[in-house]
Design a protein around this motif. Structure first.
Motif, mmCIF file in Angstrom:
data_model
loop_
_atom_site.group_PDB
_atom_site.id
_atom_site.type_symbol
_atom_site.label_atom_id
_atom_site.label_comp_id
_atom_site.label_asym_id
_atom_site.label_seq_id
_atom_site.Cartn_x
_atom_site.Cartn_y
_atom_site.Cartn_z
ATOM 1 N N PRO A 124 7.942 8.720 -1.362
ATOM 2 C CA PRO A 124 8.234 8.038 -0.097
ATOM 3 C C PRO A 124 8.272 9.006 1.087
ATOM 4 O O PRO A 124 7.717 8.705 2.144
ATOM 5 N N GLU A 125 8.880 10.142 0.898
ATOM 6 C CA GLU A 125 8.980 11.050 2.041
ATOM 7 C C GLU A 125 7.620 11.569 2.491
ATOM 8 O O GLU A 125 7.346 11.680 3.682
ATOM 9 N N ASP B 7 9.351 0.377 5.186
ATOM 10 C CA ASP B 7 10.647 0.943 5.592
ATOM 11 C C ASP B 7 11.016 2.149 4.735
ATOM 12 O O ASP B 7 11.287 3.218 5.238
ATOM 13 N N THR B 8 11.028 1.920 3.426
ATOM 14 C CA THR B 8 11.429 3.020 2.535
ATOM 15 C C THR B 8 10.229 3.851 2.106
ATOM 16 O O THR B 8 10.393 4.914 1.543
ATOM 17 N N TRP B 9 9.054 3.331 2.325
ATOM 18 C CA TRP B 9 7.788 3.992 1.971
ATOM 19 C C TRP B 9 7.628 4.186 0.477
ATOM 20 O O TRP B 9 6.899 5.047 0.028
ATOM 21 N N GLU B 10 8.308 3.342 -0.282
ATOM 22 C CA GLU B 10 8.096 3.353 -1.730
ATOM 23 C C GLU B 10 6.796 2.621 -2.049
ATOM 24 O O GLU B 10 6.442 1.642 -1.385
ATOM 25 N N CYS C 116 6.049 -0.036 0.923
ATOM 26 C CA CYS C 116 7.111 -0.624 1.738
ATOM 27 C C CYS C 116 7.131 0.072 3.095
ATOM 28 O O CYS C 116 7.237 1.294 3.164
#
Ligand SMILES: Cc1cc2nc3c(=O)[nH]c(=O)nc-3n(C[C@H](O)[C@H](O)[C@H](O)COP(=O)(O)OP(=O)(O)OC[C@H]3O[C@@H](n4cnc5c(N)ncnc54)[C@H](O)[C@@H]3O)c2cc1C
Ligand code: FES
Ligand code: FES
Lengths: 786, 156, 284
Positions: A772-773, A648-651, A646
């Motif tokens: 994600p981070e 945006d959230t980087w999931e 993703c």
């Protein structure tokens, strides 16, 4: 093929589990039992300056409190290490420390009380003062000049250095290479987290001086041996070790742990049965952990993409002490796998086993092999990027061709059989790889971060020829025992040295025995996990039960059949050459005359009545075999994973996961698929969610399940499993290990997919797990701030 | 200070004299001797200890025995009727929904509530419904399959 | 895994609970126990006495009162999530309750306990702030209502006195509302949770409120972002522009092993956009 082998027989062990009748160690309860609890160090490295147990000892319901000195004075020896490579420096590992703690969770005192609640109260009431000492936690940093020493006598914190491969060929490959790709990566620390926390119980019979120990072990006999010879000092003949139902192990329950000594020792001291059950938090800080490598590596190739050399240097974190098999994992189970599934003349690897103020590290599902696979498969993807090649294509180009088997790698192993091109073709087909790539191009056009990861991985399973293990540093052999006891009624008890802690041996080994003897599976019972009932056996790890334990049973069955055949011929008054053993019917009959025969049950009975035996034949029908494998077996896998990241959230969202494995002949497809599925999810856990993390001062930051993220049911949408079979030529079943392949392949498959998704953003490497981070930061660092 | 606790366990009324700090899971395991309810964690994360309390799935490691006073508790041992296995148990067996079996009682008890809420629960709903249960062995694949099949097959 | 000893009292009424809390040293209320018992098992909490309010009659109801919902303190998360009244009158509240923990947790945990515990990763607080809820509590001095905006004071700290018992929560209904959460992969608590309410007038946003939990020690409102959205259409661009103000709501973002404060702030922006868009869509 017989009636059962190759079919998905439903598991015979399941009824007890689904009805809550599992027999786990924590369920053992005697009326006058004492409950043991252990005071654990909150410090990673410290001197104990004062300890006061008086308040604890005075509490109502506390039976006894013991310190490290009590165990020493009471005859407990230190925990040994069972695998020593040349010049290994082994730090002393006491059962309970006396003056210095070396990792968070180290045991400092022991309480026995009337209830577990009181034991916990007493543990809390023990006062300990610590003088903190400097700590080191990093695998590579441990060897830096001036790094604090975990054990003063071990310079540089280096327990051992080890190297393997053709260094000359390797140097030549790099000197002549057209292209070289390099990587530096961390294979992060993992916490195995079998759902059943470790436990031990013991009962001492003062009259017979016999000790029974129940323990959550994958291998009760080696535990009995170590207890007897090193730690507890009770003769093996007086010591019975039982591993009943064990709730998962994944390697973490192979090793000899302090509590297996503490509990029987306490039981004898207080003259009452004793039990200890780890809390989850205790498990997370005392079960041997996995992985934790820092590696620098480079891959050499020609401009047409032919791999020519691989050069690897690894710092392997061993923790504060050497766990039972610790030095084995980053040496003979890691460097030996660096050739992967590829033809590469110049492979050379060296490893430094370092000591740190962390929980000991040892085998965890895959053990060394996932570390090798992740490294090799990341490098291959980097190579594909460098050359502008499709990663699957490049793998197929370099795969060892099936004609080349048995294939000798430059790093010691002789691969037994395989067909890696067909394996990859099957995976590509099953996944519709071309379609996935087309969809990826389209998705990218729409601004999506779509990635496809493909891997081809190798495993060495079914350890191991005992002489080879011995030459590589093992203190024990790796054969297996298998006994077939045919009872007078024709019922069969199979006693195996292998141990099931979820793998379903009670079913698969019964399938093997039933087919080998030609009896109904219902008449076969499999007994394991009790040194009082079974022959010495080596237990289960390294995906060895079918290869080694199963083969031992086949050998025993052959001997049973031979005797039954001879007895049958005698009773049928025919020459031995004139009768056959019909394995379909479980019957010996005269060739060509199926009616003139005797059933297995009749013959078993005859063997026990012994009224009419052939000349020189002993009564009874009971055979033991000890099978020492001729080689490891070499399963392989090709997995393909499709992800979206993703923006945006980087999931990371896994869209599809396709696993095609070659584990040789399959005894029970349902069980093998289950092993692959479970393995895959553990591997995905390493890729996406799991990390055993320490602060610089040695605090375990992911010590409970509130922080340590074991995969949940919704991490994957499902797993599509398929297989090809290249039988292992050197064991009678043709099987290879099935327990670890999924884990080995899944981590690089997911990592490759995610990095493929992020390639358009200029990201080529992120350390695991791909949270994600971490992804967000990598994208920002690549200049694509979001 | 001890307390009297009366509860029905698997249909049988029982009375206990307990410390208020006693957890329901320990009451079931140590006092009633029903060891099918496993304990896999100490932070209420794993769901191994799930039982039905007044028909609702709860983590028995996070309920005090005194809180369960007067309640009806069903454990894995009490799930099946007289006529054999409960359909969810049967389905776990049929679909290889377990390996080591440790998470299994909790999975089955949670599955009963998932299907109670929606007998036609599909794959995604079941995966979501299992968010409080951890299995380290199976990769969940066959657990999900077992539950979906038990539902479609028409369970209680 | 083994709580330390305590005395246990079961209160038959709110008055008795208040009385017990006032008279017993170091006593704590227990409702569902799903924050307290985990802390006690790790011996992070060791109260001398528990006052169990779980059986007090009349505290678990959920009812509509005009445009508002009145939710009893003992209403479990499952009861709120499943309530037709909540789903109809305030879908975001049902959504929030359904996002808490897991099935088992939702069957035991209560709204009163969640609010009183004021965990930074709890889901309800953001919703309470965005909806402008009021907490009703009874103490030695009688009953009072506390606005959500005054209720959350700091990490694990509320405006409640030691001997006050939450009896109910009044939540204004809002059709145009949404709660979205980034779930912690291990604990399941909110890494970031954003509750948004949007009221439309004609084609323009007439009112907007945003509550955010997970980022800082206590849940906060993102007033600048909410204000920025008002007065124009709820277009993607305007929502994005409004969400850019979210950072102003955070003094000191908290971090853990999974997500740093900086990343939480980033996620808050993303989830604010999504929650606003969904709320606006629901507002019609
Ligand atoms: C595994 C797990 C996962 C969870 N995941 C989430 C999650 O994702 N999101 C989330 O928001 N929460 C989560 N929780 C917490 C859960 O929602 C709790 O139920 C809730 O926080 C507390 O409610 P309770 O009724 O259980 O309170 P209790 O634990 O009984 O009490 C909590 C605190 O509130 C006080 N208290 C209780 N009731 C009152 C009252 N009426 N008046 C005044 N004080 C009172 C108590 O004294 C105590 O200090 C999780 C819990 C667990 C165990
Ligand atoms: S033991 Fe109850 S949730 Fe883990
Ligand atoms: S079957 Fe072993 S944990 Fe689920």
């Amino acid at each position: 093929m017989g009636r059962y082998v190759g079919t998905s027989v439903k598991r015979v062990e399941d009824p007890r589990f689904i009805q809550g009748k599992g027999r786990y160690v924590a369920n053992i309860q005697f009326p006058d039992m004492v409950y043991v609890a252990i005071k654990r160090s909150p410090e990673a490295h410290a001197r104990i300056t004062r300890m006061d147990t008086s308040a604890a000892a005075a509490m109502d319901g506390v039976v006894a409190v013991f310190t490290g000195q009590d165990f020493k004075d009471g005859g407990c020896g230190s925990l040994p290490c069972g695998w020593l490579v040349p010049d290994t420096k082994v730090p002393d590992r006491p059962i309970v420390v006396t003056d210095r703690v070396c990792h968070v969770g180290d045991s400092v005192a022991v309480v026995a009380a009337r209830t577990p609640y009181i034991a916990a109260d007493a543990v809390e009431a023990i006062e300990v003062d610590y003088e903190p000492l400097p700590t080191v936690v990093d695998a590579r940093g441990a060897m830096d000049d001036g790094a604090p020493l975990v054990h003063a006598e071990i310079e540089d914190n280096a327990s051992y250095h080890w190297a393997l491969g053709d260094q000359e060929a390797c140097e030549k490959a790099f000197a002549e290479a057209d292209e070289v790709v390099e990587i530096e990566l961390v294979n992060q620390r993992l916490i195995p987290t079998a759902m059943e926390p470790r436990a031990a119980a013991a009962q001492w019979d003062a009259a017979s001086e016999e000790m029974t120990v129940w323990t959550t072990s994958q291998n009760p006999h080696p535990i009995r041996l170590l207890l007897s010879a090193f730690t507890l000092g009770i003769p093996e003949s007086k010591l019975r070790v039982i591993s009943p139902d064990v709730g998962g192990g994944f390697g973490s329950k192979i090793f000899h742990y302090p509590e297996e000594v503490i509990v029987p020792w306490v039981a004898r001291q207080v003259g009452r049965p004793a039990r200890w059950v780890a809390t989850r938090t205790e498990s997370q800080m005392t079960d041997s952990q996995g992985r934790d490598h820092v590696t620098v590596a480079r891959l050499a190739m020609t401009s047409d993409g032919t791999f020519t050399g691989l050069d690897v240097e690894t710092w392997a974190n061993q923790g504060a002490y050497l766990s039972t098999f610790a030095p084995l994992i980053p040496t003979a189970l890691y460097i030996t796998l660096l050739s992967g599934n590829y033809k590469m003349p110049g492979v050379f690897g060296k490893v430094h086993g370092t000591l740190t103020n962390t929980v000991p590290v040892d085998a965890y599902r895959g053990a060394g092999r996932p570390e090798a696979a992740y490294l090799v498969e990341r490098l291959v993807d980097l190579a594909a990027t460098r050359l502008g090649r499709d990663p699957l294509d490049l793998r197929r180009q370099n795969a060892i061709p099936k004609e080349d088997f048995p294939y000798q790698t430059p790093v010691a192993f002789l691969y037994d059989s395989g067909d890696y091109d067909r394996l990859m073709a099957t995976a590509a087909d099953r996944a519709d790889y071309a379609g996935m790539r087309a969809a990826q191009a389209e998705a990218r056009g729409e601004g999506k971060l779509r990635g496809v990861g493909v891997v081809c991985c190798i495993e060495a399973s079914g350890p191991a020829p005992s002489a080879v293990a011995g030459s590589l540093g093992s203190a024990v052999g790796f054969w297996e025992s298998g006994e077939i006891r045919v009872h007078p009624t024709g019922q069969v008890s199979v006693f195996t040295g292998s141990h099931s802690h979820g793998q379903g041996h009670e079913t698969t080994l019964a399938q093997v025995a039933a087919d080998e003897l030609g009896v109904p599976i219902e008449s076969v019972e499999v007994v394991h996990g009790d040194t009082g009932r079974i022959n010495f056996g080596m237990g289960t790890y390294g995906s060895r039960s079918a290869c080694v334990g199963g083969s031992a049973l086949v050998r025993s069955a052959e001997k049973v059949r031979a005797k039954v055949l001879k007895l049958g011929a005698h009773l049928l008054e025919a020459a031995e050459e004139d009768v056959v053993y019909d394995r379909e019917a479980g019957r010996v009959h005269v060739k060509g005359s199926p009616d003139r025969g005797k059933d297995f049950g009749e013959l078993a009975f005859a063997a026990y009545t012994a009224h009419n035996m052939p000349e020189g034949m002993e009564p009874g029908l009971n055979v033991v075999s000890f099978y020492d494998p001729a080689n490891f077996t070499f399963p392989a896998s090709s997995h393909i994973c499709e992800v979206d990241v993703c923006p945006d959230t980087w999931e990371v969202r896994i869209l599809r996961y396709v696993a095609v494995d070659d584990v040789g002949k399959v005894i029970n497809p349902m069980i093998v698929e289950g092993q692959i599925q479970g393995g895959v999810v553990q591997g995905v856990g390493q890729a996406l969610t799991e990390i055993g993390s320490y602060s610089d001062d040695g605090q375990l930051l992911s010590g409970t399940l509130l922080e340590y993220a074991v995969p949940r049911a919704d991490l994957l949408p499902g797993i599509e499993v398929d297989r090809i079979e290249t039988p292992s030529p050197h064991n009678p079943l043709g099987v290879k290990g099935a327990g670890e392949m999924g884990t080995i392949a899944a981590t690089p498959a997911v990592a490759n997919a995610v990095l493929d998704a992020l390639a358009p953003l200029g990201v080529s490497h992120i350390e695991l797990p791909l949270t994600p981070e971490r992804i967000w930061r990598a994208v920002q660092a690549a200049g694509n701030g979001a | 200070m001890r307390h009297r606790v009366c509860l029905s366990v698997n249909g049988k009324a029982e009375e206990f004299d307990v410390e208020p700090r006693l957890l329901l899971c320990h009451l079931l395991r140590a006092y009633v001797g029903l060891t099918g309810t496993n304990i896999g964690c100490d932070t209420s994360q794993c769901g191994s200890c799930t039982v039905l309390m007044d028909g609702k799935a709860v983590k028995s490691c996070t309920v005090l025995a005194v809180q369960a006073d007067g309640c009806e508790v069903t454990t894995i041992e009490g799930l099946a009727g007289a006529d054999g296995l409960h359909p969810v148990q049967q389905s776990f067996w049929d679909h290889h929904g377990l390996q080591c079996g440790f998470c299994t009682p909790g999975m089955i008890m949670t599955a009963v509530e998932i299907l109670d809420r929606n007998p036609d629960a599909g794959d995604a709903e079941v995966r979501h419904g299992l968010e409080g249960n951890i299995c380290r062995c199976t990769g969940y694949e066959n657990i999900v399959k077992s539950i979906v099949a038990a539902g479609a097959g028409g369970t209680s | 895994m083994f709580p330390s000893q305590f005395d246990y009292h079961r209160a038959a009424s709110v008055a008795e609970a208040v009385e017990l809390l006032s008279s017993l040293p170091d006593a704590k209320l227990v409702a569902g126990g799903h924050s307290l018992i985990p802390a006690m098992k790790l011996r992070a909490a060791q109260p001398a006495a528990l006052v169990d309010i779980g059986r007090i009659p009349g505290l678990s109801g959920i009812s509509a009162d005009g445009d508002s919902l009145v939710i009893g303190a003992l209403a479990t998360h499952a009861a709120v999530a499943d309530s037709a009244a909540v789903q109809g009158g305030c879908p975001m509240l049902a959504e929030t309750a359904a996002a808490i923990g897991d099935i088992q947790v939702r069957n035991r945990g209560t709204i009163g306990g969640s609010l009183a515990h004021a965990d930074p990763g709890a889901d309800y607080p953001a919703a309470m702030l965005a909806l402008g809820a009021e907490v009703t509590a009874v103490g030695a001095g009688g009953e009072r209502t506390i606005a959500a905006s005054d209720f959350f004071v700091d990490i694990l700290t509320t405006a409640l006195a030691d001997n006050e018992v939450i009896t109910s929560v009044r939540v204004p209904g809002a059709a145009g509302s949404a709660y979205l959460k980034h779930r912690h992969p291990a604990s399941s608590y909110a890494v970031v949770g954003v509750a948004a309410c949007v009221g439309m007038d004609g084609g323009n946003v007439a009112s907007c409120s945003i509550g955010i939990n997970g980022v800082t020690g206590k849940a906060v409102t993102a007033d600048a972002a909410a204000a920025a959205l008002c007065g124009g259409p709820a277009s993607a661009d305007r929502i994005a522009a409004a969400a850019a103000y979210v950072g102003e709501a955070f003094d000191e973002p908290l971090g853990d092993l999974y997500a740093s404060g900086e990343f939480r702030a980033h996620l808050a922006g993303v989830y604010t956009k999504r929650a606003l868009a969904l709320a606006a869509e629901r507002a019609g």
